[in-house]
Design a protein around this motif. Structure first.
Motif, PDB file in Angstrom:
ATOM      1  N   GLU A   5      48.687  37.876  47.897  1.00 51.07           N
ATOM      2  CA  GLU A   5      48.258  38.296  46.572  1.00 51.07           C
ATOM      3  C   GLU A   5      48.727  37.278  45.538  1.00 51.07           C
ATOM      4  OE1 GLU A   5      49.487  42.241  45.702  1.00 51.07           O
ATOM      5  OE2 GLU A   5      48.463  43.127  47.434  1.00 51.07           O
ATOM      6  N   MET A   6      47.806  36.860  44.703  1.00 52.20           N
ATOM      7  CA  MET A   6      48.120  35.902  43.655  1.00 52.20           C
ATOM      8  C   MET A   6      48.326  36.646  42.341  1.00 52.20           C
ATOM      9  SD  MET A   6      48.024  33.114  45.310  1.00 52.20           S
ATOM     10  CE  MET A   6      47.483  32.646  46.951  1.00 52.20           C
ATOM     11  N   ALA A   7      49.488  36.487  41.755  1.00 49.04           N
ATOM     12  CA  ALA A   7      49.773  37.186  40.503  1.00 49.04           C
ATOM     13  C   ALA A   7      50.617  36.304  39.597  1.00 49.04           C
ATOM     14  CB  ALA A   7      50.495  38.500  40.780  1.00 49.04           C
ATOM     15  N   ASN A   8      50.144  36.129  38.389  1.00 47.06           N
ATOM     16  CA  ASN A   8      50.892  35.370  37.396  1.00 47.06           C
ATOM     17  C   ASN A   8      51.833  36.278  36.625  1.00 47.06           C
ATOM     18  OD1 ASN A   8      49.744  32.932  37.947  1.00 47.06           O
ATOM     19  ND2 ASN A   8      48.469  32.837  36.108  1.00 47.06           N
ATOM     20  N   ALA A  45      49.341  25.284  39.341  1.00 45.36           N
ATOM     21  CA  ALA A  45      49.615  26.427  40.199  1.00 45.36           C
ATOM     22  C   ALA A  45      49.249  27.752  39.544  1.00 45.36           C
ATOM     23  CB  ALA A  45      51.087  26.440  40.596  1.00 45.36           C
ATOM     24  N   ARG A  46      49.042  27.763  38.227  1.00 42.13           N
ATOM     25  CA  ARG A  46      48.697  29.011  37.550  1.00 42.13           C
ATOM     26  C   ARG A  46      47.231  29.389  37.768  1.00 42.13           C
ATOM     27  NH1 ARG A  46      51.057  26.140  32.982  1.00 42.13           N
ATOM     28  NH2 ARG A  46      53.260  26.699  32.700  1.00 42.13           N
ATOM     29  N   PHE A  58      45.839  33.528  37.577  1.00 43.27           N
ATOM     30  CA  PHE A  58      45.067  34.044  36.448  1.00 43.27           C
ATOM     31  C   PHE A  58      43.672  34.475  36.884  1.00 43.27           C
ATOM     32  CE2 PHE A  58      42.290  33.576  32.741  1.00 43.27           C
ATOM     33  CZ  PHE A  58      42.966  34.372  31.830  1.00 43.27           C
ATOM     34  N   ARG A  59      43.050  33.700  37.741  1.00 49.97           N
ATOM     35  CA  ARG A  59      41.672  33.983  38.119  1.00 49.97           C
ATOM     36  C   ARG A  59      41.532  35.095  39.149  1.00 49.97           C
ATOM     37  NH1 ARG A  59      41.823  29.649  35.504  1.00 49.97           N
ATOM     38  NH2 ARG A  59      39.981  28.690  34.566  1.00 49.97           N
ATOM     39  N   GLU A  60      42.633  35.514  39.730  1.00 51.21           N
ATOM     40  CA  GLU A  60      42.551  36.620  40.689  1.00 51.21           C
ATOM     41  C   GLU A  60      42.024  37.886  40.009  1.00 51.21           C
ATOM     42  OE1 GLU A  60      43.496  37.330  44.899  1.00 51.21           O
ATOM     43  OE2 GLU A  60      43.091  35.643  43.597  1.00 51.21           O
ATOM     44  N   ALA A  61      42.477  38.143  38.797  1.00 48.67           N
ATOM     45  CA  ALA A  61      42.006  39.313  38.058  1.00 48.67           C
ATOM     46  C   ALA A  61      40.749  38.997  37.244  1.00 48.67           C
ATOM     47  CB  ALA A  61      43.108  39.825  37.134  1.00 48.67           C
ATOM     48  N   LEU A  62      40.618  37.765  36.797  1.00 50.07           N
ATOM     49  CA  LEU A  62      39.470  37.376  35.985  1.00 50.07           C
ATOM     50  C   LEU A  62      38.187  37.311  36.805  1.00 50.07           C
ATOM     51  CD1 LEU A  62      38.431  36.331  33.222  1.00 50.07           C
ATOM     52  CD2 LEU A  62      38.968  34.016  34.028  1.00 50.07           C
ATOM     53  N   LEU A  63      38.303  36.933  38.073  1.00 51.69           N
ATOM     54  CA  LEU A  63      37.139  36.755  38.950  1.00 51.69           C
ATOM     55  C   LEU A  63      37.210  37.780  40.084  1.00 51.69           C
ATOM     56  CD1 LEU A  63      37.304  32.841  39.189  1.00 51.69           C
ATOM     57  CD2 LEU A  63      36.197  34.242  37.426  1.00 51.69           C
ATOM     58  N   PRO A  64      36.698  38.974  39.871  1.00 50.15           N
ATOM     59  CA  PRO A  64      36.884  40.060  40.847  1.00 50.15           C
ATOM     60  C   PRO A  64      35.955  39.969  42.051  1.00 50.15           C
ATOM     61  CG  PRO A  64      35.575  40.828  39.003  1.00 50.15           C
ATOM     62  CD  PRO A  64      35.994  39.421  38.665  1.00 50.15           C
ATOM     63  N   ASP A  65      36.329  40.712  43.093  1.00 49.33           N
ATOM     64  CA  ASP A  65      35.500  40.977  44.280  1.00 49.33           C
ATOM     65  C   ASP A  65      35.270  39.774  45.185  1.00 49.33           C
ATOM     66  OD1 ASP A  65      35.270  43.605  43.551  1.00 49.33           O
ATOM     67  OD2 ASP A  65      33.332  43.373  42.563  1.00 49.33           O
ATOM     68  N   ARG A  66      36.065  38.723  45.042  1.00 50.56           N
ATOM     69  CA  ARG A  66      35.864  37.568  45.922  1.00 50.56           C
ATOM     70  C   ARG A  66      36.236  37.895  47.362  1.00 50.56           C
ATOM     71  NH1 ARG A  66      38.922  32.618  43.440  1.00 50.56           N
ATOM     72  NH2 ARG A  66      40.401  34.253  42.873  1.00 50.56           N
ATOM     73  N   ASP A  67      37.219  38.788  47.556  1.00 48.96           N
ATOM     74  CA  ASP A  67      37.588  39.159  48.911  1.00 48.96           C
ATOM     75  C   ASP A  67      36.455  39.914  49.602  1.00 48.96           C
ATOM     76  OD1 ASP A  67      37.908  41.248  47.114  1.00 48.96           O
ATOM     77  OD2 ASP A  67      39.630  42.124  48.159  1.00 48.96           O
TER      78      ASP A  67
END
Length: 934
Positions: A684-687, A723-724, A728-737
Motif C-alpha cells: 500500500e502506497m500512502a503519503n 518517491a512521493r 499521492f496518486r494512489e488515492a488520486l487515481l482510483p481503481d488501478r488494482d
C-alpha cells in the motif's frame, strides 16, 4: 468587563461577558504561553515514558492522556450544569476553563508534531490534521472571546474517547454498545443542547457547533450500522431490543432538535430577525434529513444480512423463471447442476429436467431448511398433502404430518428451525420472509382494487390484463409511485434486493421504472407469452391454485419428484465452497441466479475462479441474471465460450421481469480460472500529509507556469516529485488494482504486455503473480527518465528484471516503436495517461497498432460524463491546470473504433483527496478484431 451574578444559593459567581475583547494583559498572556509550553512538555514526557515501557499503541498515548484530563474537567463543570442550568454554566469562565482550553491546544499541537515523527500512518487528514486544526482555532477563538466556560462544559463529550483510548492503547476491541451509547448521549444529544444554549451569545459558535454535530452524527451512523450488523447473531441483548434502542435514540435526537429550533426561532421572531429564523429552520430540516438517512441506511444495509445471520427466511418463492434456464442449459442425465437454493422452487424444477445430481447451496440456513422441508414432504406425503403444505400453507396438514413423518427426514439444523418456526405455515407461508412481508403490506391495495378476484378470473380464462383496472386512476397512481427511485431503497430489502444490487440501476433508473410498470400492467397477467404467471398469482391471491402454481407442485410431476428426490444435495455455504465440496470436475452446470449483483469485483473474481476450477471444462455452462442492463462485472465479461465469443445475452421473455439481463456461456477450455486467484504484492502506497502538501504545491506551481504562458516541462515536473509520486496518486487515481487484475483478461494467459505511460511501474505490482504464472514479457514505456528510474528499481526488487524491458521515449516516436512488438502484443494498457498526451488520437492509433488480432487494449483514465453539467466542467477545468485534459472524445473514439470490439466499459466517480471534486473515470477493455471479422 467583568461583573457578578447571583449564584444558585444566594452567593455570587464570577462571570465574564462574551464578545470581542482586548487580549489579557502582557503578564497574563505570558503566563498562559508558559502554561501551554509546560503542558506540551508534560505530554512529550508522558509519550516518552509509555514508549520506554513499551505499552501498546503509540498513536493513542497522547489521546489517552488528553481525554483523561479533559473528561475530569468536563465532569467537574457538568456538575455546575446540574446545579445552575446549561445556559448559566457555559458563560462562567474561570482559570480552570482557560487552562483546559490551553491544554487542549497543546494536545493538538503535540499530537501533530509527535505523530508526524512516530505514527505518521495513523495521523490521517480528516481525523488528524483537519480535526486538530479546527479545534486549535475553536479554542483560540473561545480564549479570545472569554467563552472557555462553554468549552469546559463541552468536555463531558470526551468521556467516550477515554473509553476508546484505554482499549486502543492495549490493542483490544472496545465495548461497542457502551461506547456507542456514550458517544450518542454526549456527542450528539448533549452537544445539540449545548450549541443551542450558546446560540444567543455567538452565531459563530453555533455555526461551528453545527459543523461538529454533523461530524458526530456521521460517526454515530457508522457505529450504528456496523454494530447492528455485527451483533445480529449475538445473544447478550436481544436484537430487537437493540433496534428499539437505536430508533429511540434517533427519535429523541430528532424531537429535541425540533423543539430547540422552534424555541430559538420564536425568540428570533420576536426581535424581527427573520433571516436567522430561516437559517435555524433550514439547519433543523437538514439535520432531520441526516437522521432520516441514518435510519434508511442502517435499514437497507442490515435488513438482508441480519436475516441471514438470524436464520430468517428471506425468499418464500424463488424469484427466477426456471423455464428460461432449461431452454438454454438443456440439462441431461450426465449433468451435475450447482445452483442456489433460495426457496427451493427452482431446485425441484431442475430435478424434473433429469440431471444426475442437483447441489443446492445457500449461505442462509433458513432457506435450506425450507428446501429440506419440501424434500421431506416429497418423501413422506402424497401429492394432496404436499400441495396443501406448499401451495395453500395448510397449518392443519403441517401439524398432522410434521412430527410423525417429516421431522425424521430433516438435518439437525433444519429440524431445530422448524421446531421453532411452524408459525410460518400457520401465518401463511406465502407471506413469510422479506418478500412475503412486502406482499402482505400490499394486501390493502390488492383488496381495494379487487386485484385478487381479477387475478383468479384471468388465470382461469387465460385472458389478458383487466382493461378497466389498468386504465383506472388508482392503477395509474400506483404506476407513478413505483416509478419513483426514492422509494426503491426502502422497498428493495423487502423484496430481498440489497442496496448493492439496486445501485446497478443508478445511472439509468428509467429502465427499471419502465420495466416495473410493464410488469404490473402486463407481465403479471396472462399474456401472449404465458397463460398464467404463478410468481405474482401466489402473492396477489395469497395461495397457489392447482392450475396456477410452480411446476414442482403439479400432480403430474409428483411421481417424478418422488423417484428422484435423493439427487438433491443441500449445502450450507457459498456456491464456490459447494463446488469445492464435490469431486474435481464434477460440476457441469452452474446456475448462479443474481447472486453476483451483490458482490464487488474482487469477490466475483475469487468465487468464479474457485468455481470454474472445479467444473468439467468440456461441458461447463454458466448461467446468471442481473438487475443491470449489461454485464456488470469485468470478470463475467471475460467468460468467453468455446468459439471465443463473449457471454451471450438471452433475450427471452420471462415471467418475473425484475432482471434486465440474463446470460449464458459454454466456457472455453482455454479459460484459466487460476489467474483470478492470483494476487499482487499487497503493498500500500500512502503519503504523509506533509508529503501530499509538497506534491500539491508542485502541481500548483506547474499549473501556474502554464497559466502564465511558460512551456510546461513534464520531465522536470515528475522528477521533482520522486518517491512521493506513488503515494499521492494512489488515492488520486482510483481503481488501478481492479483494472489490472480483473478488467484485463489474464485468464487467457497473455504472453506479451505493453504498458504505455507506465510511470513507476506501480501497475506491475498489482499483477506480479499473474505475470509470473502466465510467463508474460512486459514492455514498460514512459517519457520520463525519473519515473523510469523508479520503475527500474521496482522491477528489480520484484525479481522481474529478466521478463521486463524498459523503454524511455514517446510512444508515437518511430524510434520508440522500433523497440516494441508492433502488432504482436496480447495486452496493451494505458493507465491514467491518455489525458496527458496532446496528440491523443495518434497515441490511441499507435496502441491499437501494437495490439495483435484477438489481443486486448485496456485503458483507465478520467473523462467527463455524456451529460455535461457544472461540476463536470469544474473537474475538467481544475485538472486542465495540471496538464490533464478530460475529453469525452477519448471514450467515443474507443467505443466506436472499427478495429475494436468492446468487452467492458464502466464509469465511476471518486473524490479527489482534500477537495470536494468528484471527477468521473472509466475502465475499458476492447478486443482487436481479426481481419476476417472486420
Amino acid at each position: 468587563s467583568s461583573g457578578a451574578r447571583p449564584g444558585p444559593k444566594g452567593g455570587t459567581r464570577a462571570r465574564i461577558s462574551p464578545g470581542p475583547m482586548a487580549f489579557p494583559p502582557d503578564d497574563a498572556a505570558l503566563a498562559e504561553v508558559g502554561v501551554l509550553g509546560a503542558n506540551m512538555l508534560a505530554m512529550a514526557l508522558f509519550f516518552i515514558l509509555l514508549s520506554f515501557l513499551g505499552i501498546g499503541n503509540k498513536s493513542w498515548y497522547l489521546t489517552l492522556y488528553s481525554s483523561a484530563a479533559t473528561s475530569i474537567v468536563g465532569v467537574t463543570f457538568f456538575r455546575h450544569v446540574l446545579a445552575d442550568g446549561l445556559q448559566e454554566s457555559i458563560m462562567n469562565e474561570n482559570e480552570l476553563s482557560r487552562f483546559i482550553a490551553l491544554f487542549f491546544i497543546g494536545y493538538c499541537l503535540m499530537d501533530l508534531l509527535i505523530g508526524a515523527a512516530y505514527y505518521e500512518g495513523a495521523l490521517d487528514y480528516t481525523d488528524g490534521w483537519m480535526h486538530h486544526a479546527l479545534y486549535i482555532a475553536i479554542c483560540a477563538v473561545l480564549l479570545y472571546r472569554n467563552m472557555t466556560g462553554l468549552f469546559a462544559v463541552a468536555l463531558v463529550e470526551e468521556i467516550p474517547i477515554i473509553l476508546l483510548s484505554i482499549f486502543e492503547v492495549q490493542h483490544k476491541r472496545k465495548p461497542s454498545l457502551l461506547f456507542g451509547s456514550l458517544y450518542f448521549v454526549t456527542r450528539c444529544f448533549f452537544h445539540l443542547h449545548l450549541i443551542y444554549a450558546a446560540a444567543p451569545y455567538s452565531k459563530l459558535v453555533f455555526a461551528v457547533g453545527c459543523v461538529l454535530l454533523r461530524w458526530h452524527l456521521v460517526t454515530f451512523h457508522t457505529w450504528a450500522r456496523g454494530y447492528l450488523m455485527r451483533s445480529s447473531t449475538r445473544s447478550r441483548m436481544p436484537f430487537n431490543a437493540k433496534i428499539v434502542l437505536f430508533l429511540a435514540a434517533v427519535l429523541a435526537q430528532a424531537a429535541s432538535h425540533v423543539v430547540l429550533a422552534a424555541q430559538r426561532a420564536a425568540v428570533l421572531r420576536e426581535v424581527g430577525d427573520l433571516l436567522a429564523v430561516a437559517v435555524h429552520c433550514i439547519a433543523c430540516l437538514y439535520f432531520l434529513y441526516k437522521l432520516f438517512n441514518v435510519v434508511q441506511d442502517v435499514y437497507t444495509q442490515n435488513f438482508i444480512m441480519t436475516a441471514i445471520g438470524k436464520k430468517k427466511i428471506i425468499y418464500n418463492i424463488s424469484w427466477e423463471d426456471p423455464y428460461v434456464d432449461h431452454q438454454h442449459l438443456k440439462c441431461g442425465p450426465e449433468d451435475v447442476v450447482l445452483t442456489i437454493s433460495s426457496a427451493g422452487c427452482n431446485v425441484l424444477d431442475y430435478v424434473l429436467e433429469g440431471p444426475k445430481k442437483v447441489v443446492a447451496v445457500d449461505m442462509n440456513g433458513a432457506q435450506l431448511a425450507l428446501l429440506e422441508l419440501k424434500l421431506a414432504a416429497i418423501r413422506a406425503c402424497d401429492h394432496d398433502e404436499f400441495f396443501k403444505l406448499f401451495g395453500e400453507s395448510d397449518y392443519k396438514t403441517f401439524k398432522r404430518v410434521y412430527k410423525d413423518r417429516l421431522r425424521q427426514h430433516l438435518s439437525p439444523d433444519s429440524r431445530s428451525f422448524w421446531d421453532e418456526n411452524g408459525s410460518l405455515i400457520r401465518n401463511n407461508l406465502m407471506f413469510a420472509g422479506a418478500s412475503g412481508l412486502m406482499a402482505r403490506l400490499l394486501q390493502p391495495i390488492i383488496f381495494l382494487t379487487g386485484a385478487s378476484r381479477l387475478m383468479q378470473e384471468r388465470a382461469k380464462s387465460g385472458s389478458g390484463p383487466p382493461a378497466a383496472l389498468v386504465e383506472s386512476v388508482a392503477f395509474k397512481l400506483v404506476c407513478a409511485i413505483v416509478k419513483a427511485p426514492s422509494l426503491w431503497s426502502w422497498l428493495a430489502p423487502l423484496g430481498g434486493v440489497p442496496l448493492e444490487q439496486l445501485n446497478l440501476l443508478a445511472e439509468r433508473p428509467h429502465l427499471f421504472a419502465d420495466r416495473l410498470v410493464e410488469v404490473i400492467s402486463k407481465r403479471m397477467w396472462p399474456n401472449e407469452h404465458f397463460k398464467n404467471n404463478y410468481f405474482y398469482y401466489g402473492y396477489v391471491v395469497g395461495k397457489f391454485s392447482r392450475e396456477c402454481c410452480p411446476r414442482y407442485l403439479r400432480e403430474e410431476h409428483f411421481a417424478t419428484l418422488k423417484a428422484r428426490v435423493d439427487i438433491v444435495k443441500p449445502f450450507h455455504g457459498t456456491w464456490a465452497e459447494g463446488a469445492e465440496n464435490l469431486a474435481n470436475g464434477e460440476v457441469t452446470v452452474a446456475s448462479l441466479l443474481d447472486s453476483m449483483d451483490w458482490m464487488p469485483e474482487q469477490v466475483v473474481g475469487e468465487n468464479i475462479g474457485r468455481l470454474v476450477a472445479c467444473m468439467d471444462r468440456k461441458k461447463a455452462r454458466i448461467f446468471w441474471r442481473s438487475f443491470a442492463p449489461e454485464v456488470h462485472s469485468a470478470v463475467l465479461a471475460h467468460l468467453v465460450d468455446k468459439t471465443g465469443s463473449l457471454p451471450r445475452l438471452i433475450p427471452d421473455y420471462d415471467r418475473v421481469g425484475w432482471y434486465l439481463s440474463q446470460y449464458v456461456t459454454e466456457l472455453s477450455p482455454a479459460y484459466d480460472p487460476t489467474k483470478l486467484l492470483c494476487k499482487g504484492t499487497g503493498a500500500e502506497m500512502a503519503n504523509s500529509f506533509a508529503d501530499d502538501v509538497a506534491v500539491m504545491a508542485k502541481m500548483f506551481t506547474y499549473g501556474l507556469r502554464g497559466f502564465l504562458g511558460a512551456k510546461p516541462d513534464v520531465r522536470a515536473f515528475y522528477k521533482s516529485q520522486g518517491a512521493r509520486y506513488d503515494g499521492f496518486r494512489e488515492a488520486l487515481l482510483p481503481d488501478r488494482d481492479v483494472f489490472m487484475q480483473y478488467v484485463m483478461p489474464w485468464v487467457l494467459n497473455p504472453r506479451t504486455w505493453v504498458s504505455v505511460g507506465c510511470g513507476t511501474a506501480r501497475d506491475v505490482e498489482f499483477v506480479i503473480e499473474h505475470v509470473r504464472a502466465a510467463n508474460t514479457h512486459v514492455y514498460l514505456v514512459d517519457l520520463s527518465d525519473a519515473l523510469l528510474d523508479m520503475a527500474r528499481e521496482r522491477v528489480k526488487s520484484l525479481g522481474l528484471a529478466d521478463c521486463v524491458t524498459l523503454i524511455e521515449g514517446d510512444v508515437n516516436d518511430p524510434a520508440t516503436l522500433a523497440k516494441l512488438p508492433v502488432g504482436g502484443a496480447d495486452l496493451v494498457t494505458c493507465s491514467y495517461c491518455l489525458t496527458m498526451i496532446p496528440p491523443w488520437e495518434q497515441a490511441l492509433e499507435t496502441m491499437v497498432g501494437l495490439t495483435k488480432a484477438g489481443g486486448y487494449i485496456g485503458l483507465i483514465d478520467f473523462t467527463v460524463k455524456a451529460d455535461m453539467d457544472f461540476w463536470q466542467w469544474l473537474n475538467r477545468w481544475w485538472f486542465a491546470n495540471d496538464g490533464v485534459f478530460f475529453n469525452r472524445d477519448h471514450v467515443n473514439r474507443l467505443l466506436g473504433h472499427a478495429d475494436l470490439e468492446n468487452v467492458w466499459y464502466k464509469e465511476s466517480q471518486n473524490r479527489v483527496p482534500y477537495t470536494f471534486l468528484t471527477p468521473t473515470h472509466y475502465t475499458l477493455c476492447s478486443r482487436k478484431r481479426s481481419k476476417k471479422k472486420q
